[in-house]
Design a protein around this motif. Structure first.
Motif, PDB file in Angstrom:
ATOM      1  N   VAL A 196      11.229   1.111   1.378  1.00  0.00           N
ATOM      2  CA  VAL A 196      10.581   2.432   1.281  1.00  0.00           C
ATOM      3  C   VAL A 196      11.624   3.504   0.973  1.00  0.00           C
ATOM      4  O   VAL A 196      11.396   4.369   0.126  1.00  0.00           O
ATOM      5  CB  VAL A 196       9.793   2.767   2.569  1.00  0.00           C
ATOM      6  N   ARG A 197      12.769   3.445   1.638  1.00  0.00           N
ATOM      7  CA  ARG A 197      13.828   4.428   1.354  1.00  0.00           C
ATOM      8  C   ARG A 197      14.206   4.379  -0.123  1.00  0.00           C
ATOM      9  O   ARG A 197      14.368   5.420  -0.766  1.00  0.00           O
ATOM     10  CB  ARG A 197      15.054   4.154   2.225  1.00  0.00           C
ATOM     11  N   ASN A 253       0.833  -1.212   0.000  1.00  0.00           N
ATOM     12  CA  ASN A 253       0.000   0.000   0.000  1.00  0.00           C
ATOM     13  C   ASN A 253       0.862   1.255   0.000  1.00  0.00           C
ATOM     14  O   ASN A 253       0.577   2.219  -0.718  1.00  0.00           O
ATOM     15  CB  ASN A 253      -0.937   0.004   1.198  1.00  0.00           C
ATOM     16  N   VAL A 254       1.919   1.241   0.814  1.00  0.00           N
ATOM     17  CA  VAL A 254       2.827   2.390   0.871  1.00  0.00           C
ATOM     18  C   VAL A 254       3.511   2.582  -0.478  1.00  0.00           C
ATOM     19  O   VAL A 254       3.623   3.713  -0.977  1.00  0.00           O
ATOM     20  CB  VAL A 254       3.847   2.232   2.014  1.00  0.00           C
ATOM     21  N   ALA A 255       3.952   1.487  -1.095  1.00  0.00           N
ATOM     22  CA  ALA A 255       4.596   1.575  -2.412  1.00  0.00           C
ATOM     23  C   ALA A 255       3.644   2.195  -3.436  1.00  0.00           C
ATOM     24  O   ALA A 255       4.053   3.008  -4.272  1.00  0.00           O
ATOM     25  CB  ALA A 255       5.055   0.197  -2.867  1.00  0.00           C
ATOM     26  N   GLY A 309       4.319  -4.284  12.263  1.00  0.00           N
ATOM     27  CA  GLY A 309       4.972  -5.345  11.506  1.00  0.00           C
ATOM     28  C   GLY A 309       6.022  -4.872  10.526  1.00  0.00           C
ATOM     29  O   GLY A 309       6.435  -5.626   9.650  1.00  0.00           O
ATOM     30  N   TRP A 310       6.477  -3.654  10.652  1.00  0.00           N
ATOM     31  CA  TRP A 310       7.508  -3.143   9.747  1.00  0.00           C
ATOM     32  C   TRP A 310       8.884  -3.653  10.174  1.00  0.00           C
ATOM     33  O   TRP A 310       9.280  -3.509  11.315  1.00  0.00           O
ATOM     34  CB  TRP A 310       7.474  -1.622   9.703  1.00  0.00           C
ATOM     35  N   THR A 311       9.592  -4.232   9.226  1.00  0.00           N
ATOM     36  CA  THR A 311      10.925  -4.789   9.463  1.00  0.00           C
ATOM     37  C   THR A 311      11.973  -3.863   8.849  1.00  0.00           C
ATOM     38  O   THR A 311      11.642  -3.011   8.011  1.00  0.00           O
ATOM     39  CB  THR A 311      11.054  -6.180   8.807  1.00  0.00           C
ATOM     40  N   PRO A 312      13.229  -4.039   9.242  1.00  0.00           N
ATOM     41  CA  PRO A 312      14.285  -3.226   8.617  1.00  0.00           C
ATOM     42  C   PRO A 312      14.305  -3.348   7.086  1.00  0.00           C
ATOM     43  O   PRO A 312      14.541  -2.356   6.397  1.00  0.00           O
ATOM     44  CB  PRO A 312      15.571  -3.782   9.239  1.00  0.00           C
TER      45      PRO A 312
END
Length: 129
Positions: free
Chosen positions: A94-95, A68-70, A85-88
Motif C-alpha cells: 500500500v505504501r 480492493n484497496v489497490a 489479516g493485514w501483514t507487513p
C-alpha cells in the motif's frame, strides 16, 4: 434530504456491504445527514468507478482486501479499511501504491473496538481532501 444537502454530502461506497459490519456501515451512512451511500459492493462485484465515491469503507475478507484497496488507490479514492489479516508485506505494498498519489488517504484499522467510531470520523475528514 434537500437537494443542496444531497449535493454537498460526502459520497461513500462500502465494499463488503452484505456482511455484518458492512451492513452496519451502510445503515450508519444512510442515517447520517451529511453522507450519501452511493455504492454497495460484495464478493464478485465489479468495483468499476466505486459508484463515484469520495471515500470507500472496505470491510471484506483478508484475501480480497489488499486488491480492493489497490483498486481504490488507483481510482484516487480515499479508503478506510476494517478488514483483518493485514501483514507487513501488504502494508508495504500500500505504501508503494500511494507513491505519486499524495491526495489519496488510506486508513487501515482492522481492530474495530474503537476503530468503528473513528472510521466514520476519519472518512468524513479524508473526503474533504
Amino acid at each position: 434530504m434537500s437537494d443542496a444537502i444531497k449535493n454537498s454530502a460526502i459520497k461513500v461506497s462500502v465494499i463488503g456491504a452484505a456482511g455484518r459490519m458492512g451492513s452496519e456501515v451502510c445503515r450508519a451512512v444512510d442515517a447520517a445527514p451529511d453522507l450519501a451511500l452511493v455504492g454497495r459492493f460484495d464478493q464478485g462485484d465489479d468495483l468499476g468507478d466505486l459508484g463515484g465515491a469520495d471515500v470507500v469503507v472496505e470491510f471484506s475478507v483478508p484475501d480480497a482486501s489488499a486488491h480492493n484497496v489497490a483498486h481504490c488507490i488507483e481510482r484516487g479514492t480515499h479508503v478506510v479499511v476494517g478488514t483483518t489479516g493485514w501483514t507487513p508485506d501488504k502494508f508495504e505494498a500500500v505504501r508503494s501504491q500511494l507513491t505519486g498519489k499524495p491526495g489519496v488517504g488510506v486508513l487501515i484499522a482492522p481492530n474495530f473496538a474503537i476503530g468503528a467510531i473513528l472510521m466514520m470520523s476519519f472518512a468524513q475528514q479524508a473526503a474533504r481532501f
